[in-house]
Design a protein around this motif. Structure first.
Motif, PDB file in Angstrom:
ATOM      1  N   LEU A 112       0.830  -1.207   0.000  1.00 27.50           N
ATOM      2  CA  LEU A 112       0.000   0.000   0.000  1.00 27.50           C
ATOM      3  C   LEU A 112       0.867   1.261   0.000  1.00 27.50           C
ATOM      4  O   LEU A 112       0.546   2.252  -0.677  1.00 27.50           O
ATOM      5  CB  LEU A 112      -0.934   0.000   1.217  1.00 27.50           C
ATOM      6  CG  LEU A 112      -2.028  -1.080   1.223  1.00 27.50           C
ATOM      7  CD1 LEU A 112      -2.782  -1.065   2.544  1.00 27.50           C
ATOM      8  CD2 LEU A 112      -3.004  -0.884   0.062  1.00 27.50           C
ATOM      9  N   LYS A 115       2.323   1.833  -3.444  1.00 24.90           N
ATOM     10  CA  LYS A 115       1.327   2.343  -4.385  1.00 24.90           C
ATOM     11  C   LYS A 115       0.781   3.709  -3.961  1.00 24.90           C
ATOM     12  O   LYS A 115      -0.190   4.198  -4.518  1.00 24.90           O
ATOM     13  CB  LYS A 115       0.171   1.348  -4.529  1.00 24.90           C
ATOM     14  CG  LYS A 115       0.605  -0.012  -5.065  1.00 24.90           C
ATOM     15  CD  LYS A 115       1.328   0.117  -6.396  1.00 24.90           C
ATOM     16  CE  LYS A 115       1.865  -1.212  -6.885  1.00 24.90           C
ATOM     17  NZ  LYS A 115       2.648  -1.079  -8.130  1.00 24.90           N
ATOM     18  N   PHE A 117      -0.764   4.805  -1.189  1.00 23.52           N
ATOM     19  CA  PHE A 117      -1.983   4.943  -0.406  1.00 23.52           C
ATOM     20  C   PHE A 117      -1.657   5.746   0.859  1.00 23.52           C
ATOM     21  O   PHE A 117      -0.602   5.532   1.466  1.00 23.52           O
ATOM     22  CB  PHE A 117      -2.537   3.564  -0.007  1.00 23.52           C
ATOM     23  CG  PHE A 117      -3.351   2.894  -1.080  1.00 23.52           C
ATOM     24  CD1 PHE A 117      -4.732   2.892  -1.018  1.00 23.52           C
ATOM     25  CD2 PHE A 117      -2.733   2.269  -2.156  1.00 23.52           C
ATOM     26  CE1 PHE A 117      -5.489   2.266  -2.004  1.00 23.52           C
ATOM     27  CE2 PHE A 117      -3.469   1.645  -3.145  1.00 23.52           C
ATOM     28  CZ  PHE A 117      -4.860   1.648  -3.067  1.00 23.52           C
ATOM     29  N   PHE A 125      -6.910   3.068   4.490  1.00 22.51           N
ATOM     30  CA  PHE A 125      -5.963   3.682   3.571  1.00 22.51           C
ATOM     31  C   PHE A 125      -6.716   4.140   2.322  1.00 22.51           C
ATOM     32  O   PHE A 125      -7.726   3.541   1.945  1.00 22.51           O
ATOM     33  CB  PHE A 125      -4.858   2.693   3.184  1.00 22.51           C
ATOM     34  CG  PHE A 125      -4.079   2.171   4.364  1.00 22.51           C
ATOM     35  CD1 PHE A 125      -2.868   2.749   4.709  1.00 22.51           C
ATOM     36  CD2 PHE A 125      -4.565   1.113   5.121  1.00 22.51           C
ATOM     37  CE1 PHE A 125      -2.145   2.275   5.801  1.00 22.51           C
ATOM     38  CE2 PHE A 125      -3.847   0.630   6.211  1.00 22.51           C
ATOM     39  CZ  PHE A 125      -2.638   1.208   6.559  1.00 22.51           C
ATOM     40  N   ARG A 126      -6.191   5.204   1.705  1.00 26.26           N
ATOM     41  CA  ARG A 126      -6.896   5.760   0.546  1.00 26.26           C
ATOM     42  C   ARG A 126      -5.917   6.208  -0.534  1.00 26.26           C
ATOM     43  O   ARG A 126      -4.851   6.764  -0.248  1.00 26.26           O
ATOM     44  CB  ARG A 126      -7.745   6.962   0.964  1.00 26.26           C
ATOM     45  CG  ARG A 126      -8.475   7.623  -0.206  1.00 26.26           C
ATOM     46  CD  ARG A 126      -9.293   8.812   0.234  1.00 26.26           C
ATOM     47  NE  ARG A 126     -10.025   9.398  -0.891  1.00 26.26           N
ATOM     48  CZ  ARG A 126     -10.846  10.445  -0.800  1.00 26.26           C
ATOM     49  NH1 ARG A 126     -11.042  11.018   0.382  1.00 26.26           N
ATOM     50  NH2 ARG A 126     -11.464  10.905  -1.862  1.00 26.26           N
ATOM     51  N   LYS A 127      -6.320   5.954  -1.795  1.00 21.61           N
ATOM     52  CA  LYS A 127      -5.634   6.517  -2.955  1.00 21.61           C
ATOM     53  C   LYS A 127      -6.704   6.909  -3.963  1.00 21.61           C
ATOM     54  O   LYS A 127      -7.435   6.053  -4.459  1.00 21.61           O
ATOM     55  CB  LYS A 127      -4.662   5.518  -3.577  1.00 21.61           C
ATOM     56  CG  LYS A 127      -3.915   6.103  -4.772  1.00 21.61           C
ATOM     57  CD  LYS A 127      -2.963   5.100  -5.395  1.00 21.61           C
ATOM     58  CE  LYS A 127      -2.248   5.721  -6.590  1.00 21.61           C
ATOM     59  NZ  LYS A 127      -1.337   4.743  -7.251  1.00 21.61           N
TER      60      LYS A 127
END
Length: 408
Positions: A112, A115, A117, A125-127
């Motif tokens: 994560l 990438k 996130f 987690f956020r993207k």
């Protein structure tokens, strides 16, 4: 001895191929009981279709795919034989979720971070518009985090889950879409072809090619013609509980997109506090449209619109967010027109369909999309929905390419 070694090698290859592309550890999967749509994808079938397409396109054998594909198999989660994506009742239409079993939590955290996130706290987690939550042994993936608290399978009592036999549901194509409603349930098959994705509930139903052909000859961005039953099916547009009181029995609509100059007026003040008007111009995308709504009782339909507060004091139909427009009541129908440019409706086909054509103007107006999302949308040619009696059909048609969809 050599024959035995060759036979052993062939046997081992056959076993490996079977385990990789045919053997399924388990066919049963669980979904929340309050899911109104569940999408099931047969991962092994997709792998077989990918390998078959790959072998038949030698130009891809030595291509460099590095950086183009995010491999979930290297992310620390277990890829199931049947991938599941679902939507929960009473949640937003754009909210979709999937659940994976975690094999290596530390590997997942590293993945994560790689990438990009961002940690939102509480193991979320956020993207961009992708959200991930680590919940004990599960990873919950979603386009929103609004329902994360309701989707931990391990904490759900059995009364709140449905057990699905995915192998029995996916009889054709690479997957199935299960749609649950108060009236009935539908199981639609998903087929991935060279240039399109087809979704239908009857594998013997022939696509309405003549209807699509006529629609492709227009320049419309959007065309639709729906009867009362089909309008009722799209309850995210209309309130199903009160739709019967509207007495609407037919809907037709045509829309074109156009780029226009929009005037923006702002005010400032000089040193003597005199008001100064300033005009600036910006280009915006506006639809020109005409909507015809037929009714078995126009008085009841008008009452329905006014109760919904869909007609304002300027006689504009506010349920359509693109203004200005005007609504005209006729004997057994209502006609809603955008007032900026006159339009004529497309010919009546006496079919049930929704047709949306890709348009460069639409893509340029979607500022919040990522580069990958824009690339995906730009590759679409059109989306078509059709219905005849009890047969339903959806086609996502992509632009022609040398490679089949699965290799793009």
């Amino acid at each position: 001895m050599k024959k035995k070694l060759i036979a052993l090698a062939v046997f081992l290859i056959a076993v490996t191929v079977y385990l990789m592309f045919y053997h399924k550890e388990k066919t049963f999967t669980i979904a929340p009981a309050n899911a109104d749509v569940v999408i099931l994808l047969d991962v092994k079938k997709i792998k077989r279709q990918y390998i078959s397409s790959f072998l038949s396109h030698p130009s891809q054998w030595f291509g460099n795919k590095k950086g183009k594909v995010i491999s979930l198999e290297k992310s620390g989660v277990k890829i199931p034989d049947f991938l599941q994506v679902f939507h929960l009742k009473n949640s937003k239409f754009s909210d979709w979720y999937s659940v994976f079993e975690i094999k290596d939590k530390q590997k997942l955290i590293t993945f994560l971070k790689q990438k990009k996130f961002t940690d939102q706290g509480d193991n979320i987690f956020r993207k961009d518009q992708i959200f991930v939550k680590i919940e004990k042994e599960n990873l919950i993936l979603g386009t929103s985090d609004r329902d994360f608290k309701n989707i931990n399978y391990q904490l759900l009592p059995s009364a709140k889950i449905d057990i699905l036999d995915a192998d029995e549901l996916i009889t054709n194509g690479i997957g199935s879409i299960l749609i649950h409603s108060e009236e009935n349930s539908q199981n639609l098959s998903i087929s991935l072809n060279n240039d399109d994705i087809e979704i239908k509930n009857n594998i013997y139903f022939n696509p309405p090619t003549s209807v699509i052909s006529k629609l492709l000859k227009t320049k419309s961005f959007f065309e639709t013609e729906l009867d009362a039953q089909n309008i009722n099916n799209f309850d995210f547009i209309f309130d199903r509980k009160s739709l019967d009181s509207s007495k609407i029995n037919h809907l037709r609509a045509t829309a074109h997109l156009e780029q226009v100059n929009d005037t923006v007026i702002t005010y400032s003040y000089d040193d003597d506090f005199n008001e100064i008007e300033k005009k600036t111009f910006q280009k915006i995308i506006q639809p020109n449209y005409i909507v015809s709504i037929e009714s078995v009782n126009s008085e009841k339909t008008e009452e329905y619109f006014r109760n919904k507060k869909w007609i304002n004091a300027q006689n504009q139909f506010t349920a359509i967010p693109f203004q200005p427009n005007s609504i005209e009541k006729k004997e057994n129908s209502f006609e809603i027109k955008s007032t900026r440019k006159k339009m004529q409706p497309f010919q009546k086909l006496n079919e049930n369909y929704i047709f949306v054509r890709n348009n460069e103007l639409l893509l340029s107006s979607l500022k919040t999309l990522t580069l990958n999302e824009k690339r995906m949308i730009s590759s679409l040619d059109y989306i078509f929905y059709g219905n005849r009696d009890q047969d339903y059909y959806v086609q996502l048609k992509f632009k022609k390419d040398e490679l089949p969809l699965i290799l793009r």
